[in-house]
Scaffold this active site. Structure first.
Site, mmCIF file in Angstrom:
data_model
loop_
_atom_site.group_PDB
_atom_site.id
_atom_site.type_symbol
_atom_site.label_atom_id
_atom_site.label_comp_id
_atom_site.label_asym_id
_atom_site.label_seq_id
_atom_site.Cartn_x
_atom_site.Cartn_y
_atom_site.Cartn_z
ATOM 1 N N VAL A 1 0.511 -0.945 0.398
ATOM 2 C CA VAL A 1 -0.149 0.410 0.501
ATOM 3 C C VAL A 1 1.268 1.393 0.007
ATOM 4 O O VAL A 1 1.191 1.402 0.644
ATOM 5 C CB VAL A 1 -0.931 0.023 1.315
ATOM 6 C CG1 VAL A 1 -1.721 1.372 1.086
ATOM 7 C CG2 VAL A 1 -1.883 -1.291 1.435
ATOM 8 N N PRO A 2 1.211 1.833 -1.060
ATOM 9 C CA PRO A 2 2.548 3.121 -1.470
ATOM 10 C C PRO A 2 2.351 4.130 -0.957
ATOM 11 O O PRO A 2 2.249 4.945 -1.393
ATOM 12 C CB PRO A 2 2.857 2.974 -2.930
ATOM 13 C CG PRO A 2 0.996 2.035 -3.428
ATOM 14 C CD PRO A 2 0.688 1.290 -2.331
ATOM 15 N N CYS A 3 1.880 4.262 0.485
ATOM 16 C CA CYS A 3 1.940 5.495 1.088
ATOM 17 C C CYS A 3 2.497 6.694 0.836
ATOM 18 O O CYS A 3 3.109 7.752 0.940
ATOM 19 C CB CYS A 3 1.340 5.129 2.466
ATOM 20 S SG CYS A 3 3.080 4.359 3.583
ATOM 21 N N HIS A 4 4.713 5.368 0.289
ATOM 22 C CA HIS A 4 5.708 6.512 -0.096
ATOM 23 C C HIS A 4 5.780 7.063 -1.049
ATOM 24 O O HIS A 4 6.504 7.649 -1.732
ATOM 25 C CB HIS A 4 6.476 5.318 -0.161
ATOM 26 C CG HIS A 4 7.110 4.510 -0.881
ATOM 27 N ND1 HIS A 4 6.207 3.216 -0.679
ATOM 28 C CD2 HIS A 4 7.029 4.640 -2.480
ATOM 29 C CE1 HIS A 4 6.066 2.760 -1.724
ATOM 30 N NE2 HIS A 4 7.370 2.947 -3.150
ATOM 31 N N ARG A 5 4.613 6.682 -2.126
ATOM 32 C CA ARG A 5 4.144 7.459 -3.152
ATOM 33 C C ARG A 5 3.469 8.802 -3.659
ATOM 34 O O ARG A 5 3.666 9.221 -4.364
ATOM 35 C CB ARG A 5 3.898 6.438 -4.312
ATOM 36 C CG ARG A 5 4.594 5.521 -4.947
ATOM 37 C CD ARG A 5 3.571 4.450 -5.733
ATOM 38 N NE ARG A 5 4.552 3.342 -6.275
ATOM 39 C CZ ARG A 5 3.988 2.277 -6.226
ATOM 40 N NH1 ARG A 5 1.798 2.275 -6.632
ATOM 41 N NH2 ARG A 5 4.520 0.646 -6.480
#
Length: 177
Positions: free
Chosen positions: A141-145
């Site tokens: 769940v790419p919260c880094h993006r």
């Protein structure tokens, strides 16, 4: 969103190493519920226990479990679809944010305001940031993006250095199509 009774639930977990450091992946009967990068196995098991205080935690007997391998493969190349079920646990708002994050392609980014607009709550940028901070599924769940509106890196639950490493890796993969 899953409604499993966490008082009777068992979570299987496995750890390994990757470019983010030590990684713990946890799985329930519904799917992967946690992907936690950190410095040590003990630190990550303690974090998992804090997140799921009523669950029974058991290390996977087989070190070669498909759900762990799927996450590790995704870490190597996030352009490929993730071939496992996720057990998203949070409020309805958090789950809407996390689903919107999963729509951001590898190598791309969005702002907190972009995500707020995508979920139909354009004034909820701060709440989007809070949902990102509550995410237990790093990378998948790419919260880094998610970046600030000015494109700058902002906080990341697992550290700015890891966020930068993830973004650089994904951007490099995008250039090498």
């Amino acid at each position: 969103m899953t409604t499993i009774d966490t008082q009777t639930e068992t979570l299987s977990w496995q750890t390994g190493h990757c470019y983010l450091g030590t990684l713990l992946v946890a799985h329930t009967s519904a799917g992967v519920c946690a992907v936690l990068p950190g410095e040590s196995k003990d630190e990550l098991i303690a974090e998992l226990a804090r997140r799921y205080p009523n669950a029974t935690l058991k290390q996977a007997k087989d070190p070669d479990v498909p759900w762990f391998n799927a996450v590790m493969d995704y870490l190597e190349d996030s352009r490929k679809p993730l071939a496992i079920e996720l057990d998203l646990r949070g409020t309805d708002f958090q789950c809407r944010v996390w689903r919107a994050l999963q729509e951001i392609p590898s190598g791309s980014s969005a702002s907190y305001a972009d995500i707020a607009r995508r979920i139909g709550q354009p004034q909820a940028s701060r709440a989007v940031a809070g949902a990102c901070a509550a995410n237990a599924l790093a990378v998948v769940v790419p919260c880094h993006r998610v970046l600030r509106s000015d494109g700058a890196l902002s906080g990341y639950r697992w550290g700015i250095k890891r966020k930068q490493a993830l973004l650089e890796r994904e951007q490099g993969l995008s250039r090498s199509k």
